[in-house]
Design a protein around this motif. Structure first.
Motif, PDB file in Angstrom:
ATOM      1  N   LEU A 292       0.830  -1.207   0.000  1.00 34.89           N
ATOM      2  CA  LEU A 292       0.000   0.000   0.000  1.00 34.89           C
ATOM      3  C   LEU A 292       0.866   1.258   0.000  1.00 34.89           C
ATOM      4  N   VAL A 293       1.907   1.271   0.774  1.00 33.69           N
ATOM      5  CA  VAL A 293       2.813   2.421   0.830  1.00 33.69           C
ATOM      6  C   VAL A 293       3.425   2.678  -0.543  1.00 33.69           C
ATOM      7  N   LEU A 294       3.888   1.625  -1.194  1.00 33.38           N
ATOM      8  CA  LEU A 294       4.510   1.800  -2.511  1.00 33.38           C
ATOM      9  C   LEU A 294       3.504   2.318  -3.535  1.00 33.38           C
ATOM     10  N   GLU A 295       2.285   1.819  -3.483  1.00 37.65           N
ATOM     11  CA  GLU A 295       1.268   2.310  -4.427  1.00 37.65           C
ATOM     12  C   GLU A 295       0.870   3.744  -4.102  1.00 37.65           C
ATOM     13  N   PHE A 296       0.789   4.089  -2.826  1.00 38.54           N
ATOM     14  CA  PHE A 296       0.552   5.479  -2.408  1.00 38.54           C
ATOM     15  C   PHE A 296       1.609   6.392  -3.014  1.00 38.54           C
ATOM     16  N   LEU A 297       2.877   5.988  -2.934  1.00 35.35           N
ATOM     17  CA  LEU A 297       3.957   6.819  -3.477  1.00 35.35           C
ATOM     18  C   LEU A 297       3.891   6.905  -5.005  1.00 35.35           C
ATOM     19  N   ARG A 298       3.596   5.789  -5.662  1.00 32.78           N
ATOM     20  CA  ARG A 298       3.481   5.811  -7.133  1.00 32.78           C
ATOM     21  C   ARG A 298       2.352   6.743  -7.582  1.00 32.78           C
ATOM     22  N   GLU A 299       1.208   6.611  -6.923  1.00 27.51           N
ATOM     23  CA  GLU A 299       0.053   7.450  -7.280  1.00 27.51           C
ATOM     24  C   GLU A 299       0.347   8.919  -7.002  1.00 27.51           C
ATOM     25  N   ARG A 300       0.959   9.199  -5.871  1.00 33.81           N
ATOM     26  CA  ARG A 300       1.265  10.589  -5.521  1.00 33.81           C
ATOM     27  C   ARG A 300       2.258  11.174  -6.514  1.00 33.81           C
ATOM     28  N   ASP A 301       3.237  10.402  -6.929  1.00 35.24           N
ATOM     29  CA  ASP A 301       4.212  10.855  -7.924  1.00 35.24           C
ATOM     30  C   ASP A 301       3.500  11.229  -9.223  1.00 35.24           C
ATOM     31  N   ALA A 302       2.662  10.346  -9.714  1.00 32.27           N
ATOM     32  CA  ALA A 302       1.969  10.606 -10.983  1.00 32.27           C
ATOM     33  C   ALA A 302       1.078  11.839 -10.869  1.00 32.27           C
ATOM     34  N   ARG A 303       0.342  11.954  -9.781  1.00 33.31           N
ATOM     35  CA  ARG A 303      -0.565  13.092  -9.588  1.00 33.31           C
ATOM     36  C   ARG A 303       0.221  14.404  -9.459  1.00 33.31           C
ATOM     37  N   TRP A 304       1.303  14.389  -8.698  1.00 31.86           N
ATOM     38  CA  TRP A 304       2.131  15.574  -8.464  1.00 31.86           C
ATOM     39  C   TRP A 304       2.766  16.052  -9.771  1.00 31.86           C
ATOM     40  N   MET A 305       3.358  15.123 -10.505  1.00 33.24           N
ATOM     41  CA  MET A 305       4.012  15.495 -11.763  1.00 33.24           C
ATOM     42  C   MET A 305       2.994  16.003 -12.783  1.00 33.24           C
ATOM     43  N   ARG A 306       1.830  15.388 -12.827  1.00 34.21           N
ATOM     44  CA  ARG A 306       0.775  15.810 -13.761  1.00 34.21           C
ATOM     45  C   ARG A 306       0.275  17.214 -13.414  1.00 34.21           C
ATOM     46  N   ALA A 307       0.047  17.487 -12.138  1.00 30.67           N
ATOM     47  CA  ALA A 307      -0.431  18.811 -11.715  1.00 30.67           C
ATOM     48  C   ALA A 307       0.614  19.881 -12.017  1.00 30.67           C
ATOM     49  N   LEU A 308       1.871  19.574 -11.753  1.00 27.15           N
ATOM     50  CA  LEU A 308       2.944  20.521 -12.058  1.00 27.15           C
ATOM     51  C   LEU A 308       2.991  20.797 -13.553  1.00 27.15           C
ATOM     52  N   ALA A 309       3.018  19.759 -14.365  1.00 22.57           N
ATOM     53  CA  ALA A 309       3.101  19.921 -15.817  1.00 22.57           C
ATOM     54  C   ALA A 309       1.893  20.667 -16.371  1.00 22.57           C
ATOM     55  N   ASP A 310       0.706  20.390 -15.860  1.00 30.02           N
ATOM     56  CA  ASP A 310      -0.488  21.104 -16.331  1.00 30.02           C
ATOM     57  C   ASP A 310      -0.358  22.598 -16.084  1.00 30.02           C
ATOM     58  N   HIS A 311       0.157  22.968 -14.922  1.00 29.58           N
ATOM     59  CA  HIS A 311       0.335  24.387 -14.589  1.00 29.58           C
ATOM     60  C   HIS A 311       1.422  25.021 -15.458  1.00 29.58           C
ATOM     61  N   VAL A 312       2.547  24.360 -15.532  1.00 26.69           N
ATOM     62  CA  VAL A 312       3.716  24.908 -16.233  1.00 26.69           C
ATOM     63  C   VAL A 312       3.487  24.972 -17.740  1.00 26.69           C
ATOM     64  N   ASP A 313       2.937  23.914 -18.304  1.00 28.06           N
ATOM     65  CA  ASP A 313       2.776  23.838 -19.761  1.00 28.06           C
ATOM     66  C   ASP A 313       1.787  24.865 -20.302  1.00 28.06           C
ATOM     67  N   ALA A 314       1.003  25.468 -19.433  1.00 27.67           N
ATOM     68  CA  ALA A 314       0.051  26.495 -19.868  1.00 27.67           C
ATOM     69  C   ALA A 314       0.731  27.832 -20.148  1.00 27.67           C
ATOM     70  N   ARG A 315       1.992  27.961 -19.788  1.00 25.80           N
ATOM     71  CA  ARG A 315       2.724  29.217 -20.003  1.00 25.80           C
ATOM     72  C   ARG A 315       3.277  29.259 -21.424  1.00 25.80           C
ATOM     73  N   PRO A 316       3.282  30.446 -22.032  1.00 28.63           N
ATOM     74  CA  PRO A 316       3.614  30.533 -23.458  1.00 28.63           C
ATOM     75  C   PRO A 316       5.099  30.421 -23.821  1.00 28.63           C
ATOM     76  N   THR A 317       6.010  30.836 -22.947  1.00 31.14           N
ATOM     77  CA  THR A 317       7.420  30.838 -23.340  1.00 31.14           C
ATOM     78  C   THR A 317       8.221  29.897 -22.446  1.00 31.14           C
ATOM     79  N   PRO A 318       9.353  29.420 -22.936  1.00 33.63           N
ATOM     80  CA  PRO A 318      10.194  28.538 -22.119  1.00 33.63           C
ATOM     81  C   PRO A 318      10.608  29.168 -20.791  1.00 33.63           C
ATOM     82  N   GLU A 319      10.967  30.435 -20.795  1.00 36.88           N
ATOM     83  CA  GLU A 319      11.369  31.092 -19.546  1.00 36.88           C
ATOM     84  C   GLU A 319      10.189  31.182 -18.581  1.00 36.88           C
TER      85      GLU A 319
END
Length: 184
Positions: free
Chosen positions: A53-80
């Protein structure tokens, strides 16, 4: 039992909330059962051990965290702007009322010396974050070494924000990242 099994998801949601808020070692399977409403027999059919359960908790949290970060960041127009948006996203995360730091750092601190699997999950998450920063830096045309500097700024902000219960370290790291982006 499929990945979309509602009982499985209730167990993972309960484990996420409990492990993150109280710590992994402080939470037993009975607490997960009570919080999820899933009978203990079914819980163990889904996750044969707390370690699983701990390992699956960490896997799920990793996927959710990375997805939320990318969704926020990728919405910006320039690389900087995308690089700077990482720190803006961190500020939002640090501002959440239940922010308790990084689940991977916390789990590594609790179990990293006794659970090679937990240590590996923590390393995987940090390596994935560093790789993501490297992609952002490369897209901006800046030297690859900048990604390591940005990762240290972000990781320091994550820990400092948890220790002092303030989102301000994200702003400080953002300012430092901005400076690094404009230093020849």
């Amino acid at each position: 039992m499929t990945e979309r099994d509602p009982a499985r998801q209730r167990v993972l949601d309960a484990a996420d909330e409990l492990f993150y808020s109280r710590g992994i070692q402080a939470v037993g399977m009975d607490a997960v059962r009570n919080a999820s409403g899933v009978p203990l027999k079914r819980l163990y059919a889904l996750f044969p051990s707390k370690d699983a359960l701990v390992l699956e908790f960490l896997r799920e949290r990793d996927a959710r965290w990375m997805r939320a970060l990318a969704d926020h960041v990728d919405a910006r127009p320039t690389p900087e702007e995308r690089i700077i948006a990482v720190f803006d996203w961190l500020h939002g995360w640090f501002s959440e009322p239940d922010y308790r730091g990084c689940a991977f750092i916390n789990s590594f601190g609790e179990l990293g010396t006794v659970s090679p699997q937990v240590a590996e999950q923590a390393r995987h998450h940090k390596q994935a974050f560093h790789s993501y920063l490297t992609q952002l830096v490369e897209a901006s045309g800046r030297p690859a070494a900048l990604a390591g500097h940005l990762a240290l700024l972000a990781e320091g902000a994550i820990v400092t924000a948890a220790l002092f219960a303030t989102p301000e370290p994200a702003r400080q790291a953002r300012d430092a990242a901005h400076h690094l982006l404009h230093t020849p």
